[in-house]
Design a protein around this motif. Structure first.
Motif, PDB file in Angstrom:
ATOM      1  N   PHE A  94     -30.290   0.075  12.857  1.00 39.58           N
ATOM      2  CA  PHE A  94     -31.146   1.258  12.969  1.00 39.58           C
ATOM      3  C   PHE A  94     -30.322   2.474  13.374  1.00 39.58           C
ATOM      4  O   PHE A  94     -29.421   2.394  14.214  1.00 39.58           O
ATOM      5  CB  PHE A  94     -32.201   1.050  14.069  1.00 39.58           C
ATOM      6  N   ASP A  95     -30.680   3.617  12.814  1.00 40.57           N
ATOM      7  CA  ASP A  95     -30.240   4.910  13.324  1.00 40.57           C
ATOM      8  C   ASP A  95     -31.039   5.173  14.606  1.00 40.57           C
ATOM      9  O   ASP A  95     -32.082   4.548  14.836  1.00 40.57           O
ATOM     10  CB  ASP A  95     -30.536   5.969  12.257  1.00 40.57           C
ATOM     11  N   LEU A  96     -30.550   6.076  15.439  1.00 37.51           N
ATOM     12  CA  LEU A  96     -31.262   6.379  16.690  1.00 37.51           C
ATOM     13  C   LEU A  96     -32.159   7.624  16.531  1.00 37.51           C
ATOM     14  O   LEU A  96     -33.386   7.524  16.556  1.00 37.51           O
ATOM     15  CB  LEU A  96     -30.244   6.601  17.817  1.00 37.51           C
ATOM     16  N   ASP A  97     -31.483   8.780  16.350  1.00 36.50           N
ATOM     17  CA  ASP A  97     -32.233  10.038  16.305  1.00 36.50           C
ATOM     18  C   ASP A  97     -33.112  10.114  15.058  1.00 36.50           C
ATOM     19  O   ASP A  97     -32.611  10.102  13.940  1.00 36.50           O
ATOM     20  CB  ASP A  97     -31.254  11.222  16.266  1.00 36.50           C
ATOM     21  N   GLY A  98     -34.402  10.179  15.255  1.00 36.91           N
ATOM     22  CA  GLY A  98     -35.312  10.319  14.123  1.00 36.91           C
ATOM     23  C   GLY A  98     -35.895   9.000  13.635  1.00 36.91           C
ATOM     24  O   GLY A  98     -36.799   8.999  12.806  1.00 36.91           O
ATOM     25  N   VAL A  99     -35.354   7.880  14.136  1.00 39.05           N
ATOM     26  CA  VAL A  99     -35.873   6.556  13.748  1.00 39.05           C
ATOM     27  C   VAL A  99     -36.464   5.852  14.970  1.00 39.05           C
ATOM     28  O   VAL A  99     -37.603   5.376  14.944  1.00 39.05           O
ATOM     29  CB  VAL A  99     -34.766   5.688  13.102  1.00 39.05           C
TER      30      VAL A  99
ATOM     31  N   VAL B 152     -31.565   1.444   8.394  1.00 44.90           N
ATOM     32  CA  VAL B 152     -32.764   2.289   8.507  1.00 44.90           C
ATOM     33  C   VAL B 152     -32.353   3.671   9.000  1.00 44.90           C
ATOM     34  O   VAL B 152     -31.732   3.791  10.068  1.00 44.90           O
ATOM     35  CB  VAL B 152     -33.796   1.674   9.477  1.00 44.90           C
ATOM     36  N   GLU B 153     -32.697   4.714   8.270  1.00 47.55           N
ATOM     37  CA  GLU B 153     -32.218   6.072   8.544  1.00 47.55           C
ATOM     38  C   GLU B 153     -33.260   7.130   8.214  1.00 47.55           C
ATOM     39  O   GLU B 153     -34.035   6.963   7.274  1.00 47.55           O
ATOM     40  CB  GLU B 153     -30.999   6.373   7.661  1.00 47.55           C
ATOM     41  N   ASP B 154     -33.218   8.245   8.961  1.00 44.89           N
ATOM     42  CA  ASP B 154     -34.110   9.368   8.642  1.00 44.89           C
ATOM     43  C   ASP B 154     -33.362  10.527   7.996  1.00 44.89           C
ATOM     44  O   ASP B 154     -34.001  11.498   7.577  1.00 44.89           O
ATOM     45  CB  ASP B 154     -34.782   9.901   9.912  1.00 44.89           C
ATOM     46  N   ALA B 155     -32.030  10.435   7.937  1.00 44.50           N
ATOM     47  CA  ALA B 155     -31.234  11.593   7.507  1.00 44.50           C
ATOM     48  C   ALA B 155     -30.588  11.356   6.145  1.00 44.50           C
ATOM     49  O   ALA B 155     -30.211  10.238   5.806  1.00 44.50           O
ATOM     50  CB  ALA B 155     -30.145  11.881   8.529  1.00 44.50           C
ATOM     51  N   VAL B 156     -30.439  12.438   5.396  1.00 44.97           N
ATOM     52  CA  VAL B 156     -29.770  12.361   4.096  1.00 44.97           C
ATOM     53  C   VAL B 156     -28.360  11.797   4.272  1.00 44.97           C
ATOM     54  O   VAL B 156     -27.944  10.878   3.551  1.00 44.97           O
ATOM     55  CB  VAL B 156     -29.720  13.772   3.445  1.00 44.97           C
TER      56      VAL B 156
HETATM   57 MG    MG Z   1     -31.115  10.202  12.529  1.00 45.77          MG
END
Ligand code: MG
Ligand code: B16
Length: 217
Positions: free
Chosen positions: A13-18, A173-177
């Motif tokens: 997992f990504d941290l910021d935004g996930v 798992v990511e929220d960023a491009v």
């Molecule tokens: Mg992020």
């Protein structure tokens, strides 16, 4: 993409935004920086900064400022941004976990898979401690352990290696491009959290962690 149940051995997992919305605190802190140098800054431009490390983010902001900056000025601006950001995250509690994030972590572990965290933030461990979830991860890779920030694949490759797994056995798992690009270049299947029109490289996009279901992969 294969959807066979049990195909993966870990989720990274990504941290910021996930896991938590520190992306919003980064936005507030960078907005103050951008305003102070007369650079235009809005939510849309901020998308480009997500998953990009501190000095990389600053370079993108200053490229739109009306003048150039010395290295000394750049370091001072980055330092001021980080102090502001640290003030903001000092108020975080377990209540700042994004909806569905803790359930997703628990479901992954209950299914017998390992969990990893891949954050290019130098404040990642502070945030995990504020959220009370450091022990939910089998491995955590932060900025101190890598030479290349996202979109380079190093951070996801390092997390897989620390878990003793091949990248193909891991789901990212990511929220960023930039983060999705990092996962794909690592040779992993990418779950994007956000909007399909933004996260175009992701194999599947979910609107939030509330929609994360291991059996979908
Ligand atoms: Mg992020
Ligand atoms: P810091 P992630 C990234 O974390 C953020 O998305 C990005 O916006 C930020 O600039 C970067 O961390 C560096 O953070 O200034 O705290 O070192 O998404 O990889 O968890």
């Amino acid at each position: 993409m294969s959807r066979t149940a049990g195909r993966y051995k870990a989720v990274i997992f990504d941290l910021d935004g996930v896991i938590t919305d520190t992306a919003h605190y980064h936005y507030l802190a960078w907005k103050r920086t951008a305003d102070s140098v007369g650079a235009p800054f809005d939510e849309e431009f901020n998308e480009q900064l997500k998953g990009v490390d501190r000095m990389g983010s600053l370079a993108l902001i200053l490229a739109r400022a009306p003048r150039s900056f010395s290295n000394e000025e750049k370091l001072a601006l980055a330092d001021a941004k980080n102090r502001h950001y640290q003030e903001l995250i000092a108020t975080m509690t377990p209540g700042d976990l994004l909806p569905g994030a803790l359930d997703a972590l628990e479901a992954v572990r209950a299914a017998g898979l390992k969990t990893g965290l891949a954050s290019v933030s130098k404040n990642a461990f502070t945030v995990l401690d504020r959220l009370g979830i450091r022990d939910r991860f089998d491995t955590v890779v932060d900025a101190a352990q890598i030479a290349n920030s996202k979109p380079h694949p190093e951070i996801f490759l390092t997390a897989a290696a620390q878990l003793g797994l091949a990248p193909v056995d891991c789901l990212g798992v990511e929220d960023a491009v930039a983060g999705v690009a990092s996962i794909k270049d690592a040779g992993m299947v990418a779950v994007g959290v956000g909007k399909p029109e933004v996260l175009t490289q992701a194999d599947r996009v979910i609107p939030s962690m509330l929609e994360f279901r291991l059996e979908d992969y």
